[in-house]
Design a protein around this motif. Structure first.
Motif, short mmCIF file in Angstrom:
data_model
loop_
_atom_site.label_atom_id
_atom_site.label_comp_id
_atom_site.label_asym_id
_atom_site.label_seq_id
_atom_site.Cartn_x
_atom_site.Cartn_y
_atom_site.Cartn_z
N VAL A 1 -10.31 8.84 -2.43
CA VAL A 1 -10.25 7.73 -3.39
C VAL A 1 -9.18 6.72 -3.00
O VAL A 1 -8.06 7.09 -2.63
N ALA A 2 -9.56 5.45 -3.12
CA ALA A 2 -8.60 4.35 -3.03
C ALA A 2 -8.36 3.83 -4.44
O ALA A 2 -9.31 3.45 -5.14
N ILE A 3 -7.11 3.84 -4.87
CA ILE A 3 -6.73 3.40 -6.20
C ILE A 3 -6.23 1.96 -6.10
O ILE A 3 -5.17 1.70 -5.53
N ALA A 4 -7.01 1.03 -6.64
CA ALA A 4 -6.59 -0.37 -6.63
C ALA A 4 -5.87 -0.67 -7.93
O ALA A 4 -6.35 -0.32 -9.01
N PHE A 5 -4.70 -1.33 -7.82
CA PHE A 5 -3.90 -1.60 -9.01
C PHE A 5 -3.36 -3.02 -8.94
O PHE A 5 -3.25 -3.61 -7.86
N ALA A 6 -3.00 -3.55 -10.11
CA ALA A 6 -2.57 -4.94 -10.18
C ALA A 6 -1.07 -5.10 -9.98
O ALA A 6 -0.64 -6.02 -9.28
N GLY A 7 -0.27 -4.23 -10.61
CA GLY A 7 1.16 -4.47 -10.54
C GLY A 7 2.07 -3.28 -10.74
O GLY A 7 3.23 -3.32 -10.37
N THR B 1 0.83 -1.19 0.00
CA THR B 1 0.00 0.00 0.00
C THR B 1 0.86 1.24 0.00
O THR B 1 2.00 1.23 0.43
N THR B 2 0.27 2.32 -0.49
CA THR B 2 0.87 3.63 -0.38
C THR B 2 -0.14 4.52 0.30
O THR B 2 -1.21 4.77 -0.24
N THR B 3 0.15 4.97 1.51
CA THR B 3 -0.83 5.68 2.31
C THR B 3 -0.26 7.00 2.80
O THR B 3 0.55 7.02 3.72
N THR C 1 -4.77 9.30 7.34
CA THR C 1 -4.78 8.31 8.41
C THR C 1 -5.96 8.46 9.35
O THR C 1 -6.30 7.52 10.05
N THR C 2 -6.62 9.61 9.35
CA THR C 2 -7.77 9.81 10.22
C THR C 2 -9.05 9.66 9.42
O THR C 2 -9.26 10.38 8.44
N PRO C 3 -9.92 8.70 9.76
CA PRO C 3 -11.14 8.51 9.00
C PRO C 3 -12.00 9.77 8.96
O PRO C 3 -12.10 10.51 9.93
N GLN D 1 -11.00 1.29 7.16
CA GLN D 1 -10.16 1.72 8.27
C GLN D 1 -9.58 3.11 8.04
O GLN D 1 -9.45 3.91 8.98
N THR D 2 -9.25 3.42 6.78
CA THR D 2 -8.58 4.68 6.46
C THR D 2 -9.56 5.83 6.36
O THR D 2 -9.32 6.92 6.90
N PHE D 3 -10.67 5.60 5.67
CA PHE D 3 -11.60 6.69 5.36
C PHE D 3 -12.94 6.61 6.09
O PHE D 3 -13.73 7.53 6.02
#
Length: 256
Positions: free
Chosen positions: A43-49, A3-5, A10-12, A90-92
């Motif tokens: 936004v959460a960016i889901a990626f494969a590789g 992950t890259t956060t 970090t605060t919902p 958990q994040t948002f």
């Protein structure tokens, strides 16, 4: 799963609408991320590789004053997708919009397509959609929206696209059934079916003559852009699209 956060997420924040965009690091998915952020979503960016592309997308969101994380997840792996949704909650603080833009395209005449390739294509496009949609309808908050991606190639019936078109036909079937299965929860379920769209992947390997022929097909006489498609997704994800449900929107400039 990596992950890259950014520290800023970090605060919902339960009042901000939150979106997950699979395939969000490049192409149409990236344009969807930018548009949803501009409309006020975290936004959460889901990626494969491609970690570098995902990191770049997150950095662009942060530079624009938005909030984002990037999460590596195989969309066909139910454990990875469940973990993706867990991390976003958990994040948002929750999930309001899921845009499933991740997909795979393998082209060959039906008689020549390797069946191992067919299995891999359907694992990503059919099983992947089922897995993401399953988590989406379990997790979306009231007022939420799920947007799947089909393709206008279903109607165009281009030679060489049999396997891909079949997988997208399955996506449309799932979308229409699921819209009825979530009755009473105030969740919309729709699909967007782009026509030829001038992304880097689409343009690769095509000569000028081929591109000109494709651009001349729709009455608007041009290829679509990733931003064109992102605008349709944003409509379905936003308040103006709440009365559109159980539909496949063919965003193709009138090509069919």
């Amino acid at each position: 799963m990596s992950t890259t956060t950014p520290a800023s997420v970090t605060t919902p924040a339960t009042t901000q609408r939150v979106a997950i965009v699979t395939g969000g690091s490049r192409g149409i998915g990236r344009a969807v991320v930018d548009r949803l952020v501009a409309d006020g979503h975290a936004v959460a960016i889901a990626f494969a590789g491609n970690q570098a592309a995902a990191d770049s997308a997150v950095e662009a969101v942060r530079a624009a004053g938005g909030r984002a994380i990037a999460v590596r997840a195989d969309v066909a792996d139910e454990n990875a997708v469940s973990a993706l949704f867990d991390l976003v909650e958990q994040t948002f603080g929750g999930v309001d919009v899921v845009v499933h833009a991740a997909g795979r395209m393998d082209l060959a005449p039906l008689a020549q397509l390797d069946l191992d390739v067919l299995d891999q294509l359907h694992r990503t496009n059919v099983r992947g959609t089922f897995v993401v949609d399953q988590q989406a309808v379990r997790r979306l908050r009231s007022g939420g929206a799920l947007v799947n991606f089909s393709s206008s190639v279903i109607g165009l019936a281009f030679p060489g696209y049999a396997a891909y078109a079949a997988s997208k036909g399955a996506v449309e079937a799932m979308t229409l059934v699921l819209a009825r299965e979530v009755r009473g929860r105030d969740i919309t379920v729709n699909a967007v079916a782009p026509g030829p769209t001038a992304t880097e992947l689409f343009l690769e390997g095509k000569d000028e003559e081929t591109l000109a022929r494709l651009a001349a097909q729709p009455p608007l006489e041009r290829l679509g852009t990733a931003e064109d498609i992102a605008g349709v997704v944003a409509f379905l994800a936003g308040p103006a699209g709440r009365w559109v449900n159980g539909q496949v929107l063919r965003a193709n400039g009138g090509i069919i």
